[in-house]
Scaffold this motif. Structure first.
Motif, PDB file in Angstrom:
ATOM      1  N   GLY A 175      -2.890 -13.569  19.879  1.00  0.00           N
ATOM      2  CA  GLY A 175      -1.782 -13.998  19.036  1.00  0.00           C
ATOM      3  C   GLY A 175      -1.376 -12.899  18.073  1.00  0.00           C
ATOM      4  O   GLY A 175      -1.457 -11.711  18.389  1.00  0.00           O
ATOM      5  N   SER A 176      -0.937 -13.295  16.875  1.00  0.00           N
ATOM      6  CA  SER A 176      -0.466 -12.342  15.861  1.00  0.00           C
ATOM      7  C   SER A 176      -1.194 -12.585  14.550  1.00  0.00           C
ATOM      8  O   SER A 176      -1.536 -13.724  14.218  1.00  0.00           O
ATOM      9  N   ILE A 177      -1.407 -11.515  13.796  1.00  0.00           N
ATOM     10  CA  ILE A 177      -1.964 -11.632  12.453  1.00  0.00           C
ATOM     11  C   ILE A 177      -1.009 -10.940  11.484  1.00  0.00           C
ATOM     12  O   ILE A 177      -0.556  -9.822  11.729  1.00  0.00           O
ATOM     13  N   PHE A 178      -0.673 -11.641  10.415  1.00  0.00           N
ATOM     14  CA  PHE A 178       0.262 -11.130   9.407  1.00  0.00           C
ATOM     15  C   PHE A 178      -0.533 -10.695   8.190  1.00  0.00           C
ATOM     16  O   PHE A 178      -1.124 -11.521   7.500  1.00  0.00           O
ATOM     17  N   LEU A 179      -0.581  -9.393   7.941  1.00  0.00           N
ATOM     18  CA  LEU A 179      -1.309  -8.838   6.792  1.00  0.00           C
ATOM     19  C   LEU A 179      -0.317  -8.574   5.673  1.00  0.00           C
ATOM     20  O   LEU A 179       0.338  -7.526   5.628  1.00  0.00           O
ATOM     21  N   ASP A 180      -0.183  -9.552   4.787  1.00  0.00           N
ATOM     22  CA  ASP A 180       0.759  -9.440   3.670  1.00  0.00           C
ATOM     23  C   ASP A 180       0.145  -8.584   2.565  1.00  0.00           C
ATOM     24  O   ASP A 180      -1.056  -8.669   2.304  1.00  0.00           O
ATOM     25  N   GLU A 181       0.968  -7.774   1.905  1.00  0.00           N
ATOM     26  CA  GLU A 181       0.532  -6.866   0.838  1.00  0.00           C
ATOM     27  C   GLU A 181      -0.562  -5.917   1.331  1.00  0.00           C
ATOM     28  O   GLU A 181      -1.608  -5.738   0.687  1.00  0.00           O
ATOM     29  N   ILE A 182      -0.321  -5.291   2.461  1.00  0.00           N
ATOM     30  CA  ILE A 182      -1.321  -4.403   3.067  1.00  0.00           C
ATOM     31  C   ILE A 182      -1.606  -3.191   2.183  1.00  0.00           C
ATOM     32  O   ILE A 182      -2.675  -2.588   2.257  1.00  0.00           O
ATOM     33  N   GLY A 183      -0.668  -2.843   1.330  1.00  0.00           N
ATOM     34  CA  GLY A 183      -0.859  -1.707   0.436  1.00  0.00           C
ATOM     35  C   GLY A 183      -1.944  -1.919  -0.598  1.00  0.00           C
ATOM     36  O   GLY A 183      -2.355  -0.970  -1.274  1.00  0.00           O
ATOM     37  N   GLU A 184      -2.433  -3.156  -0.744  1.00  0.00           N
ATOM     38  CA  GLU A 184      -3.473  -3.465  -1.727  1.00  0.00           C
ATOM     39  C   GLU A 184      -4.882  -3.359  -1.158  1.00  0.00           C
ATOM     40  O   GLU A 184      -5.857  -3.586  -1.873  1.00  0.00           O
ATOM     41  N   LEU A 185      -5.015  -3.025   0.125  1.00  0.00           N
ATOM     42  CA  LEU A 185      -6.348  -2.919   0.720  1.00  0.00           C
ATOM     43  C   LEU A 185      -7.121  -1.748   0.124  1.00  0.00           C
ATOM     44  O   LEU A 185      -6.549  -0.694  -0.163  1.00  0.00           O
ATOM     45  N   SER A 186      -8.428  -1.913  -0.008  1.00  0.00           N
ATOM     46  CA  SER A 186      -9.271  -0.829  -0.495  1.00  0.00           C
ATOM     47  C   SER A 186      -9.406   0.234   0.589  1.00  0.00           C
ATOM     48  O   SER A 186      -9.197  -0.043   1.783  1.00  0.00           O
ATOM     49  N   PRO A 187      -9.776   1.469   0.234  1.00  0.00           N
ATOM     50  CA  PRO A 187      -9.963   2.519   1.243  1.00  0.00           C
ATOM     51  C   PRO A 187     -10.970   2.129   2.328  1.00  0.00           C
ATOM     52  O   PRO A 187     -10.789   2.481   3.490  1.00  0.00           O
ATOM     53  N   GLU A 188     -12.042   1.404   1.946  1.00  0.00           N
ATOM     54  CA  GLU A 188     -13.066   1.013   2.921  1.00  0.00           C
ATOM     55  C   GLU A 188     -12.480   0.061   3.962  1.00  0.00           C
ATOM     56  O   GLU A 188     -12.697   0.225   5.169  1.00  0.00           O
ATOM     57  N   THR A 189     -11.715  -0.938   3.502  1.00  0.00           N
ATOM     58  CA  THR A 189     -11.120  -1.887   4.438  1.00  0.00           C
ATOM     59  C   THR A 189     -10.013  -1.228   5.250  1.00  0.00           C
ATOM     60  O   THR A 189      -9.810  -1.560   6.420  1.00  0.00           O
ATOM     61  N   GLN A 190      -9.292  -0.282   4.647  1.00  0.00           N
ATOM     62  CA  GLN A 190      -8.283   0.469   5.399  1.00  0.00           C
ATOM     63  C   GLN A 190      -8.922   1.185   6.587  1.00  0.00           C
ATOM     64  O   GLN A 190      -8.365   1.194   7.692  1.00  0.00           O
ATOM     65  N   PHE A 244      -3.648   5.342  -0.198  1.00  0.00           N
ATOM     66  CA  PHE A 244      -3.420   4.759   1.122  1.00  0.00           C
ATOM     67  C   PHE A 244      -3.628   5.854   2.165  1.00  0.00           C
ATOM     68  O   PHE A 244      -3.119   6.969   2.025  1.00  0.00           O
ATOM     69  N   ARG A 245      -4.370   5.524   3.211  1.00  0.00           N
ATOM     70  CA  ARG A 245      -4.718   6.504   4.245  1.00  0.00           C
ATOM     71  C   ARG A 245      -3.488   6.921   5.046  1.00  0.00           C
ATOM     72  O   ARG A 245      -2.720   6.065   5.500  1.00  0.00           O
ATOM     73  N   GLU A 246      -3.365   8.212   5.239  1.00  0.00           N
ATOM     74  CA  GLU A 246      -2.215   8.725   5.986  1.00  0.00           C
ATOM     75  C   GLU A 246      -2.289   8.315   7.452  1.00  0.00           C
ATOM     76  O   GLU A 246      -1.273   7.967   8.064  1.00  0.00           O
ATOM     77  N   ASP A 247      -3.503   8.356   8.044  1.00  0.00           N
ATOM     78  CA  ASP A 247      -3.632   7.989   9.456  1.00  0.00           C
ATOM     79  C   ASP A 247      -3.314   6.516   9.675  1.00  0.00           C
ATOM     80  O   ASP A 247      -2.687   6.147  10.683  1.00  0.00           O
ATOM     81  N   LEU A 248      -3.677   5.646   8.727  1.00  0.00           N
ATOM     82  CA  LEU A 248      -3.325   4.235   8.845  1.00  0.00           C
ATOM     83  C   LEU A 248      -1.814   4.033   8.689  1.00  0.00           C
ATOM     84  O   LEU A 248      -1.205   3.221   9.389  1.00  0.00           O
ATOM     85  N   TYR A 249      -1.212   4.797   7.789  1.00  0.00           N
ATOM     86  CA  TYR A 249       0.244   4.707   7.579  1.00  0.00           C
ATOM     87  C   TYR A 249       0.988   4.954   8.892  1.00  0.00           C
ATOM     88  O   TYR A 249       1.905   4.203   9.250  1.00  0.00           O
ATOM     89  N   TYR A 250       0.595   5.980   9.631  1.00  0.00           N
ATOM     90  CA  TYR A 250       1.299   6.281  10.879  1.00  0.00           C
ATOM     91  C   TYR A 250       1.021   5.235  11.946  1.00  0.00           C
ATOM     92  O   TYR A 250       1.838   5.038  12.849  1.00  0.00           O
ATOM     93  N   ARG A 251      -0.127   4.572  11.850  1.00  0.00           N
ATOM     94  CA  ARG A 251      -0.430   3.511  12.815  1.00  0.00           C
ATOM     95  C   ARG A 251       0.423   2.269  12.588  1.00  0.00           C
ATOM     96  O   ARG A 251       0.862   1.620  13.526  1.00  0.00           O
TER      97      ARG A 251
END
Length: 469
Positions: free
Chosen positions: A239-254, A298-305
Protein backbone atom coordinates in the motif's frame (compact mmCIF):
# COMPACT_ATOMS: atom_id res chain seq x y z
CA UNK A 1 53.24 -13.60 38.76
CA UNK A 2 50.67 -14.02 41.51
CA UNK A 3 47.96 -16.54 40.70
CA UNK A 4 44.39 -15.23 40.78
CA UNK A 5 41.62 -17.51 41.91
CA UNK A 6 39.14 -17.70 38.97
CA UNK A 7 36.18 -17.79 41.32
CA UNK A 8 37.34 -14.58 43.03
CA UNK A 9 37.79 -12.91 39.64
CA UNK A 10 34.31 -13.93 38.54
CA UNK A 11 32.82 -12.63 41.79
CA UNK A 12 34.53 -9.28 41.36
CA UNK A 13 33.37 -9.02 37.74
CA UNK A 14 29.81 -9.86 38.74
CA UNK A 15 29.83 -7.25 41.49
CA UNK A 16 31.25 -4.63 39.07
CA UNK A 17 28.47 -5.39 36.59
CA UNK A 18 25.77 -5.02 39.25
CA UNK A 19 27.26 -1.79 40.58
CA UNK A 20 27.43 -0.22 37.11
CA UNK A 21 23.96 -1.28 36.03
CA UNK A 22 21.23 1.33 35.51
CA UNK A 23 18.71 -1.22 36.83
CA UNK A 24 17.96 -1.02 40.57
CA UNK A 25 19.26 -4.33 41.99
CA UNK A 26 19.30 -5.87 45.47
CA UNK A 27 20.77 -9.25 46.51
CA UNK A 28 20.12 -11.28 49.68
CA UNK A 29 21.74 -14.47 51.00
CA UNK A 30 20.02 -17.80 51.66
CA UNK A 31 18.93 -16.54 55.10
CA UNK A 32 17.18 -13.48 53.68
CA UNK A 33 19.76 -10.90 54.77
CA UNK A 34 20.84 -8.16 52.40
CA UNK A 35 24.34 -8.59 50.97
CA UNK A 36 24.43 -6.12 48.08
CA UNK A 37 22.63 -3.16 46.50
CA UNK A 38 23.79 -0.90 43.68
CA UNK A 39 23.73 2.92 43.26
CA UNK A 40 20.65 2.73 41.04
CA UNK A 41 18.80 1.04 43.89
CA UNK A 42 19.76 3.85 46.29
CA UNK A 43 18.68 6.53 43.79
CA UNK A 44 15.28 4.90 43.30
CA UNK A 45 14.43 3.92 46.88
CA UNK A 46 16.34 6.51 48.92
CA UNK A 47 17.85 3.69 51.01
CA UNK A 48 21.60 3.58 51.68
CA UNK A 49 23.85 0.52 51.86
CA UNK A 50 23.94 0.75 55.66
CA UNK A 51 20.13 0.57 55.80
CA UNK A 52 19.91 -2.59 53.67
CA UNK A 53 23.10 -4.67 53.73
CA UNK A 54 23.20 -7.02 56.74
CA UNK A 55 19.53 -6.28 57.46
CA UNK A 56 16.52 -8.59 56.89
CA UNK A 57 14.96 -8.52 53.42
CA UNK A 58 11.93 -6.75 54.89
CA UNK A 59 14.00 -3.68 55.83
CA UNK A 60 13.34 -1.84 52.56
CA UNK A 61 9.59 -2.53 52.36
CA UNK A 62 7.08 0.13 53.27
CA UNK A 63 4.01 -1.71 52.01
CA UNK A 64 3.70 -5.34 50.86
CA UNK A 65 5.45 -8.62 51.62
CA UNK A 66 9.09 -9.44 50.84
CA UNK A 67 9.46 -11.14 47.49
CA UNK A 68 12.99 -12.18 48.43
CA UNK A 69 11.64 -14.27 51.32
CA UNK A 70 8.92 -15.72 49.09
CA UNK A 71 11.45 -16.75 46.45
CA UNK A 72 13.79 -18.27 49.08
CA UNK A 73 10.86 -20.30 50.37
CA UNK A 74 9.49 -21.51 47.01
CA UNK A 75 12.74 -21.45 44.96
CA UNK A 76 10.63 -20.02 42.11
CA UNK A 77 10.92 -16.55 40.55
CA UNK A 78 8.22 -13.92 40.88
CA UNK A 79 7.54 -11.14 38.39
CA UNK A 80 5.52 -7.97 38.17
CA UNK A 81 4.68 -7.62 41.88
CA UNK A 82 3.70 -4.10 42.89
CA UNK A 83 4.71 -2.64 46.27
CA UNK A 84 5.99 0.47 48.03
CA UNK A 85 9.59 0.71 49.22
CA UNK A 86 11.83 3.10 51.12
CA UNK A 87 11.16 6.19 53.23
CA UNK A 88 9.59 7.97 50.25
CA UNK A 89 7.06 5.15 49.76
CA UNK A 90 8.24 4.70 46.19
CA UNK A 91 5.70 2.84 44.06
CA UNK A 92 7.61 0.07 42.27
CA UNK A 93 7.24 -3.20 40.38
CA UNK A 94 9.50 -6.02 41.58
CA UNK A 95 11.02 -9.02 39.79
CA UNK A 96 12.93 -11.52 41.96
CA UNK A 97 14.73 -14.75 40.98
CA UNK A 98 16.51 -17.42 43.09
CA UNK A 99 20.32 -17.79 42.93
CA UNK A 100 21.09 -21.52 42.65
CA UNK A 101 24.69 -22.74 42.40
CA UNK A 102 25.36 -26.44 41.77
CA UNK A 103 21.81 -27.21 42.79
CA UNK A 104 22.10 -25.36 46.10
CA UNK A 105 20.07 -22.23 46.93
CA UNK A 106 22.51 -19.40 47.72
CA UNK A 107 20.12 -16.43 47.86
CA UNK A 108 18.01 -14.29 45.51
CA UNK A 109 18.38 -11.24 43.31
CA UNK A 110 15.73 -8.60 42.78
CA UNK A 111 15.26 -5.88 40.16
CA UNK A 112 12.80 -3.07 40.79
CA UNK A 113 11.25 -0.59 38.33
CA UNK A 114 9.75 2.82 38.99
CA UNK A 115 5.99 2.60 38.35
CA UNK A 116 5.72 6.32 37.64
CA UNK A 117 8.27 5.97 34.82
CA UNK A 118 6.38 3.01 33.38
CA UNK A 119 3.10 4.94 33.58
CA UNK A 120 4.71 7.91 31.85
CA UNK A 121 5.98 5.72 29.00
CA UNK A 122 2.59 4.02 28.73
CA UNK A 123 0.81 7.36 28.50
CA UNK A 124 3.28 8.55 25.86
CA UNK A 125 2.73 5.36 23.87
CA UNK A 126 -1.05 5.79 24.08
CA UNK A 127 -0.70 9.38 22.92
CA UNK A 128 1.46 8.24 20.02
CA UNK A 129 -1.13 5.65 19.01
CA UNK A 130 -3.79 8.36 18.93
CA UNK A 131 -1.58 10.59 16.82
CA UNK A 132 -0.69 7.80 14.41
CA UNK A 133 -3.88 6.97 12.56
CA UNK A 134 -4.22 3.93 10.35
CA UNK A 135 -7.07 4.46 7.94
CA UNK A 136 -8.23 3.93 4.42
CA UNK A 137 -7.66 6.89 2.15
CA UNK A 138 -11.00 8.72 2.05
CA UNK A 139 -10.34 11.63 -0.33
CA UNK A 140 -10.02 11.69 -4.11
CA UNK A 141 -8.99 14.39 -6.55
CA UNK A 142 -12.64 15.48 -6.79
CA UNK A 143 -12.35 16.59 -3.15
CA UNK A 144 -9.52 19.01 -3.98
CA UNK A 145 -11.18 22.34 -4.74
CA UNK A 146 -9.51 24.91 -6.95
CA UNK A 147 -9.73 26.16 -10.53
CA UNK A 148 -6.70 28.46 -10.37
CA UNK A 149 -3.81 27.73 -12.71
CA UNK A 150 -1.46 27.01 -9.80
CA UNK A 151 -3.82 24.47 -8.22
CA UNK A 152 -4.64 22.77 -11.51
CA UNK A 153 -0.92 22.36 -12.20
CA UNK A 154 -0.42 20.74 -8.79
CA UNK A 155 -3.37 18.39 -9.39
CA UNK A 156 -2.11 17.36 -12.81
CA UNK A 157 1.36 16.59 -11.43
CA UNK A 158 -0.20 14.59 -8.59
CA UNK A 159 -2.33 12.55 -11.02
CA UNK A 160 0.76 11.85 -13.08
CA UNK A 161 2.64 10.78 -9.96
CA UNK A 162 -0.19 8.50 -8.86
CA UNK A 163 0.34 6.34 -11.95
CA UNK A 164 4.01 5.73 -11.12
CA UNK A 165 5.70 4.02 -8.14
CA UNK A 166 7.92 7.09 -7.59
CA UNK A 167 8.15 8.74 -4.17
CA UNK A 168 6.11 11.96 -4.10
CA UNK A 169 7.13 14.99 -2.05
CA UNK A 170 4.26 17.38 -1.26
CA UNK A 171 5.53 20.85 -0.44
CA UNK A 172 3.45 23.68 0.89
CA UNK A 173 2.54 25.71 3.93
CA UNK A 174 0.53 24.29 6.80
CA UNK A 175 -3.16 24.13 5.97
CA UNK A 176 -2.82 24.04 2.18
CA UNK A 177 -4.19 20.50 1.83
CA UNK A 178 -1.14 18.25 1.62
CA UNK A 179 -2.97 15.38 3.29
CA UNK A 180 -5.83 15.61 0.79
CA UNK A 181 -3.30 15.25 -2.00
CA UNK A 182 -1.75 12.22 -0.29
CA UNK A 183 -5.14 10.51 0.02
CA UNK A 184 -6.00 11.32 -3.60
CA UNK A 185 -2.66 10.03 -4.94
CA UNK A 186 -3.18 6.72 -3.14
CA UNK A 187 -6.77 6.40 -4.40
CA UNK A 188 -5.70 7.14 -7.97
CA UNK A 189 -2.92 4.52 -7.89
CA UNK A 190 -2.98 0.76 -8.40
CA UNK A 191 -2.50 0.40 -4.63
CA UNK A 192 -5.89 1.90 -3.77
CA UNK A 193 -7.31 -1.40 -2.49
CA UNK A 194 -4.43 -1.78 -0.02
CA UNK A 195 -3.66 0.15 3.15
CA UNK A 196 -3.02 3.87 3.38
CA UNK A 197 -1.18 4.74 6.60
CA UNK A 198 -0.56 8.26 7.85
CA UNK A 199 2.26 9.22 10.22
CA UNK A 200 2.79 12.70 11.67
CA UNK A 201 6.56 12.69 12.13
CA UNK A 202 6.57 15.95 14.08
CA UNK A 203 4.07 14.90 16.73
CA UNK A 204 5.71 11.72 18.02
CA UNK A 205 8.71 11.52 20.32
CA UNK A 206 11.88 10.21 18.70
CA UNK A 207 12.13 7.26 21.11
CA UNK A 208 8.72 5.96 20.00
CA UNK A 209 8.82 6.92 16.33
CA UNK A 210 11.48 4.41 15.32
CA UNK A 211 9.72 1.42 16.88
CA UNK A 212 6.36 2.52 15.47
CA UNK A 213 7.76 2.94 11.95
CA UNK A 214 9.94 -0.16 11.80
CA UNK A 215 8.49 -2.40 14.54
CA UNK A 216 10.45 -4.24 17.22
CA UNK A 217 11.48 -7.74 18.25
CA UNK A 218 10.57 -9.40 21.53
CA UNK A 219 12.87 -8.19 24.31
CA UNK A 220 14.07 -5.16 22.33
CA UNK A 221 13.33 -2.96 25.35
CA UNK A 222 11.51 -3.03 28.69
CA UNK A 223 7.80 -3.49 28.08
CA UNK A 224 8.23 -4.85 24.54
CA UNK A 225 5.27 -7.00 23.54
CA UNK A 226 5.83 -10.75 23.59
CA UNK A 227 6.51 -11.90 20.06
CA UNK A 228 7.45 -8.36 18.98
CA UNK A 229 5.35 -5.99 16.92
CA UNK A 230 5.06 -5.14 13.25
CA UNK A 231 5.86 -1.55 12.33
CA UNK A 232 3.83 0.78 10.16
CA UNK A 233 5.98 0.10 7.09
CA UNK A 234 5.13 -3.61 7.40
CA UNK A 235 1.47 -2.70 7.94
CA UNK A 236 1.54 -0.63 4.75
CA UNK A 237 3.08 -3.41 2.65
CA UNK A 238 1.71 -3.27 -0.92
CA UNK A 239 0.00 0.00 0.00
CA UNK A 240 1.07 3.59 0.70
CA UNK A 241 2.53 5.35 3.73
CA UNK A 242 2.16 9.12 4.16
CA UNK A 243 5.04 10.66 6.14
CA UNK A 244 3.75 14.09 7.11
CA UNK A 245 6.30 16.71 8.27
CA UNK A 246 9.21 14.56 7.11
CA UNK A 247 11.57 17.49 7.63
CA UNK A 248 11.23 16.99 11.41
CA UNK A 249 12.85 13.54 11.43
CA UNK A 250 16.06 13.15 13.42
CA UNK A 251 19.29 12.32 11.52
CA UNK A 252 19.20 8.75 12.93
CA UNK A 253 15.67 8.09 11.66
CA UNK A 254 16.51 9.77 8.35
CA UNK A 255 19.33 7.25 7.88
CA UNK A 256 16.98 4.31 8.52
CA UNK A 257 14.34 5.73 6.20
CA UNK A 258 16.98 6.09 3.50
CA UNK A 259 17.75 2.38 3.83
CA UNK A 260 14.06 1.57 3.39
CA UNK A 261 13.89 3.63 0.20
CA UNK A 262 17.16 2.24 -1.19
CA UNK A 263 16.83 -1.43 -0.27
CA UNK A 264 13.04 -1.83 -0.01
CA UNK A 265 13.49 -3.57 3.33
CA UNK A 266 13.29 -2.78 7.04
CA UNK A 267 15.00 -4.11 10.16
CA UNK A 268 12.97 -4.12 13.36
CA UNK A 269 14.34 -2.47 16.49
CA UNK A 270 16.35 -5.10 18.37
CA UNK A 271 16.47 -7.36 15.32
CA UNK A 272 19.01 -8.27 12.64
CA UNK A 273 16.81 -9.86 9.96
CA UNK A 274 15.97 -7.70 6.93
CA UNK A 275 12.26 -7.84 6.06
CA UNK A 276 11.41 -7.05 2.41
CA UNK A 277 8.59 -4.56 1.85
CA UNK A 278 6.82 -2.98 -1.10
CA UNK A 279 5.53 0.42 0.01
CA UNK A 280 4.77 3.62 -1.88
CA UNK A 281 6.07 6.58 0.14
CA UNK A 282 4.29 9.93 -0.02
CA UNK A 283 6.13 12.57 2.00
CA UNK A 284 5.14 16.12 2.94
CA UNK A 285 6.86 19.11 4.47
CA UNK A 286 6.21 22.79 5.13
CA UNK A 287 9.87 23.65 5.74
CA UNK A 288 12.58 24.60 3.26
CA UNK A 289 14.48 21.34 2.84
CA UNK A 290 17.23 23.03 0.83
CA UNK A 291 17.92 25.34 3.76
CA UNK A 292 17.75 22.40 6.18
CA UNK A 293 20.36 20.58 4.09
CA UNK A 294 22.64 23.60 4.07
CA UNK A 295 22.36 23.71 7.87
CA UNK A 296 23.11 19.98 8.18
CA UNK A 297 19.65 19.15 9.53
CA UNK A 298 18.46 17.07 6.57
CA UNK A 299 20.44 14.42 4.69
CA UNK A 300 21.27 15.28 1.11
CA UNK A 301 21.05 11.64 -0.05
CA UNK A 302 17.57 11.31 1.48
CA UNK A 303 16.51 14.59 -0.15
CA UNK A 304 17.30 13.23 -3.61
CA UNK A 305 15.46 10.00 -2.83
CA UNK A 306 12.22 11.68 -1.81
CA UNK A 307 12.39 14.62 -4.23
CA UNK A 308 11.83 12.58 -7.40
CA UNK A 309 8.41 14.11 -7.93
CA UNK A 310 8.02 17.36 -5.95
CA UNK A 311 4.59 18.96 -5.99
CA UNK A 312 4.19 22.53 -4.77
CA UNK A 313 0.73 23.23 -3.33
CA UNK A 314 0.02 26.98 -3.54
CA UNK A 315 -1.02 28.95 -0.45
CA UNK A 316 -4.52 30.39 -0.36
CA UNK A 317 -3.27 33.98 -0.68
CA UNK A 318 -1.93 33.08 -4.15
CA UNK A 319 -5.27 31.70 -5.32
CA UNK A 320 -7.89 33.96 -3.77
CA UNK A 321 -10.13 33.47 -6.83
CA UNK A 322 -10.72 29.95 -5.48
CA UNK A 323 -12.29 31.29 -2.26
CA UNK A 324 -15.92 31.23 -3.58
CA UNK A 325 -15.52 27.57 -4.63
CA UNK A 326 -13.89 26.66 -1.32
CA UNK A 327 -16.57 28.46 0.67
CA UNK A 328 -19.33 26.54 -1.12
CA UNK A 329 -17.58 23.22 -0.48
CA UNK A 330 -16.70 23.95 3.16
CA UNK A 331 -20.19 25.18 4.00
CA UNK A 332 -21.65 21.83 2.98
CA UNK A 333 -19.45 20.13 5.56
CA UNK A 334 -20.11 22.77 8.24
CA UNK A 335 -23.89 22.56 7.71
CA UNK A 336 -23.71 18.81 8.18
CA UNK A 337 -21.53 19.08 11.29
CA UNK A 338 -23.60 21.84 12.95
CA UNK A 339 -27.07 20.84 11.73
CA UNK A 340 -27.53 24.16 9.89
CA UNK A 341 -28.73 25.18 6.44
CA UNK A 342 -26.55 28.15 5.54
CA UNK A 343 -26.79 28.83 1.81
CA UNK A 344 -23.69 30.92 1.23
CA UNK A 345 -22.05 34.34 1.64
CA UNK A 346 -23.10 37.76 0.52
CA UNK A 347 -20.96 39.48 -2.12
CA UNK A 348 -19.70 41.87 0.54
CA UNK A 349 -18.66 38.98 2.78
CA UNK A 350 -16.81 37.30 -0.08
CA UNK A 351 -14.97 40.51 -0.91
CA UNK A 352 -14.13 40.84 2.78
CA UNK A 353 -12.61 37.35 2.87
CA UNK A 354 -10.63 38.02 -0.30
CA UNK A 355 -8.91 41.02 1.29
CA UNK A 356 -7.33 38.79 3.93
CA UNK A 357 -3.85 37.27 3.62
CA UNK A 358 -4.83 33.81 5.04
CA UNK A 359 -1.62 32.75 6.83
CA UNK A 360 -3.44 29.61 8.00
CA UNK A 361 -4.62 28.82 4.46
CA UNK A 362 -7.69 26.63 3.81
CA UNK A 363 -7.66 25.28 7.37
CA UNK A 364 -8.02 28.84 8.68
CA UNK A 365 -10.79 29.58 6.16
CA UNK A 366 -12.76 26.56 7.42
CA UNK A 367 -12.25 27.75 11.01
CA UNK A 368 -13.49 31.27 10.20
CA UNK A 369 -16.57 29.98 8.35
CA UNK A 370 -17.39 27.64 11.24
CA UNK A 371 -17.21 30.52 13.71
CA UNK A 372 -19.36 32.69 11.44
CA UNK A 373 -22.06 30.02 11.33
CA UNK A 374 -22.01 29.82 15.13
CA UNK A 375 -22.59 33.59 15.37
CA UNK A 376 -25.59 33.45 13.02
CA UNK A 377 -29.21 33.29 14.13
CA UNK A 378 -31.05 30.15 13.08
CA UNK A 379 -33.36 32.12 10.77
CA UNK A 380 -30.39 33.58 8.84
CA UNK A 381 -29.24 31.77 5.71
CA UNK A 382 -26.47 34.02 4.32
CA UNK A 383 -23.19 34.87 6.02
CA UNK A 384 -22.60 38.63 5.96
CA UNK A 385 -19.61 40.76 6.96
CA UNK A 386 -20.87 41.33 10.50
CA UNK A 387 -20.78 37.57 11.10
CA UNK A 388 -17.00 37.63 10.53
CA UNK A 389 -15.77 40.30 12.96
CA UNK A 390 -12.35 38.85 13.72
CA UNK A 391 -10.65 39.63 10.40
CA UNK A 392 -11.04 43.42 10.38
CA UNK A 393 -8.19 44.26 12.76
CA UNK A 394 -5.96 41.69 11.07
CA UNK A 395 -6.71 43.06 7.59
CA UNK A 396 -5.97 46.62 8.72
CA UNK A 397 -2.72 45.53 10.35
CA UNK A 398 -1.82 43.53 7.27
CA UNK A 399 -2.34 46.54 5.01
CA UNK A 400 -0.28 48.66 7.39
CA UNK A 401 2.53 46.10 7.37
CA UNK A 402 2.49 45.86 3.58
CA UNK A 403 2.69 49.62 2.85
CA UNK A 404 6.50 49.83 3.04
CA UNK A 405 6.76 46.83 0.72
CA UNK A 406 5.35 48.73 -2.30
CA UNK A 407 7.19 50.96 -4.71
CA UNK A 408 5.42 53.57 -6.86
CA UNK A 409 6.43 53.27 -10.48
CA UNK A 410 5.72 55.57 -13.43
CA UNK A 411 2.03 55.65 -14.24
CA UNK A 412 1.02 55.01 -10.65
CA UNK A 413 1.40 51.21 -10.85
CA UNK A 414 2.48 49.42 -7.70
CA UNK A 415 4.53 46.25 -7.57
CA UNK A 416 5.83 44.45 -4.50
CA UNK A 417 9.58 44.71 -4.06
CA UNK A 418 9.84 40.97 -3.38
CA UNK A 419 8.01 40.22 -6.65
CA UNK A 420 10.32 42.55 -8.58
CA UNK A 421 13.39 40.80 -7.15
CA UNK A 422 12.02 37.36 -8.07
CA UNK A 423 11.16 38.50 -11.62
CA UNK A 424 14.68 39.88 -12.03
CA UNK A 425 16.24 36.67 -10.70
CA UNK A 426 14.11 34.53 -13.04
CA UNK A 427 15.20 36.60 -16.07
CA UNK A 428 18.90 36.29 -15.15
CA UNK A 429 18.65 32.51 -14.73
CA UNK A 430 16.70 32.17 -17.98
CA UNK A 431 19.31 34.21 -19.86
CA UNK A 432 22.19 32.21 -18.39
CA UNK A 433 20.55 28.89 -19.29
CA UNK A 434 19.91 30.10 -22.80
CA UNK A 435 23.52 31.26 -23.17
CA UNK A 436 24.79 27.87 -21.97
CA UNK A 437 22.29 25.96 -24.15
CA UNK A 438 20.65 24.42 -21.10
CA UNK A 439 23.89 23.24 -19.46
CA UNK A 440 22.91 23.50 -15.80
CA UNK A 441 26.35 22.70 -14.37
CA UNK A 442 27.98 25.53 -16.29
CA UNK A 443 25.07 27.87 -15.52
CA UNK A 444 25.36 27.21 -11.78
CA UNK A 445 29.14 27.81 -11.95
CA UNK A 446 28.72 31.14 -13.75
CA UNK A 447 26.01 32.33 -11.37
CA UNK A 448 28.01 31.30 -8.32
CA UNK A 449 25.31 29.06 -6.86
CA UNK A 450 25.14 25.33 -6.16
CA UNK A 451 23.67 23.01 -8.77
CA UNK A 452 21.04 21.93 -6.24
CA UNK A 453 20.00 25.55 -5.70
CA UNK A 454 19.80 26.11 -9.46
CA UNK A 455 17.46 23.13 -9.89
CA UNK A 456 15.28 24.49 -7.09
CA UNK A 457 15.04 27.93 -8.74
CA UNK A 458 14.34 26.43 -12.19
CA UNK A 459 11.37 24.62 -10.71
CA UNK A 460 10.29 27.61 -8.62
CA UNK A 461 10.20 29.92 -11.67
CA UNK A 462 8.93 27.19 -14.03
CA UNK A 463 11.94 27.54 -16.34
CA UNK A 464 12.36 23.84 -17.12
CA UNK A 465 10.49 23.92 -20.43
CA UNK A 466 11.98 27.11 -21.86
CA UNK A 467 15.51 27.03 -20.45
CA UNK A 468 17.14 26.56 -23.87
CA UNK A 469 14.67 28.47 -26.05
Amino acid sequence: MQNVNPSDLHAKMLEAIIQSSDEAISVVDEHGNGIMINPAYTRLTGLTREQVVGKPATADIYEGESMHLKVLKTKKPVRGVRMKVGPNRKDVIVNVAPIIVDGVLKGSVGVIHDVSEIQSLTEELQKARQIIRTLEAKYTFSDIIGSSEEMQLAIEKAKLGAKTPATVLLRGESGTGKELFAHAIHNESNRKYNKFIRVNCAAISESLLESELFGYEEGAFSGARRGGKRGLFEEANNGSIFLDEIGELSPETQAKLLRVLQENEIVRVGGTKAIPINVRVIAATNINLEKAMAEGKFREDLYYRINKLPIHIPPLRDRKDDIPLLVRHLLQKINQDYGRNVEGLTDAALRYLQQYHWPGNVRELENILGRAVIYMHFNETMIDVHHIPTLEAEINQQKKDELPMFIDLDGGNKIKLADMIEQFEAKIIHAALKKNKGNKTETARQLGISLRNLYYKIEKYNLANDSVQ
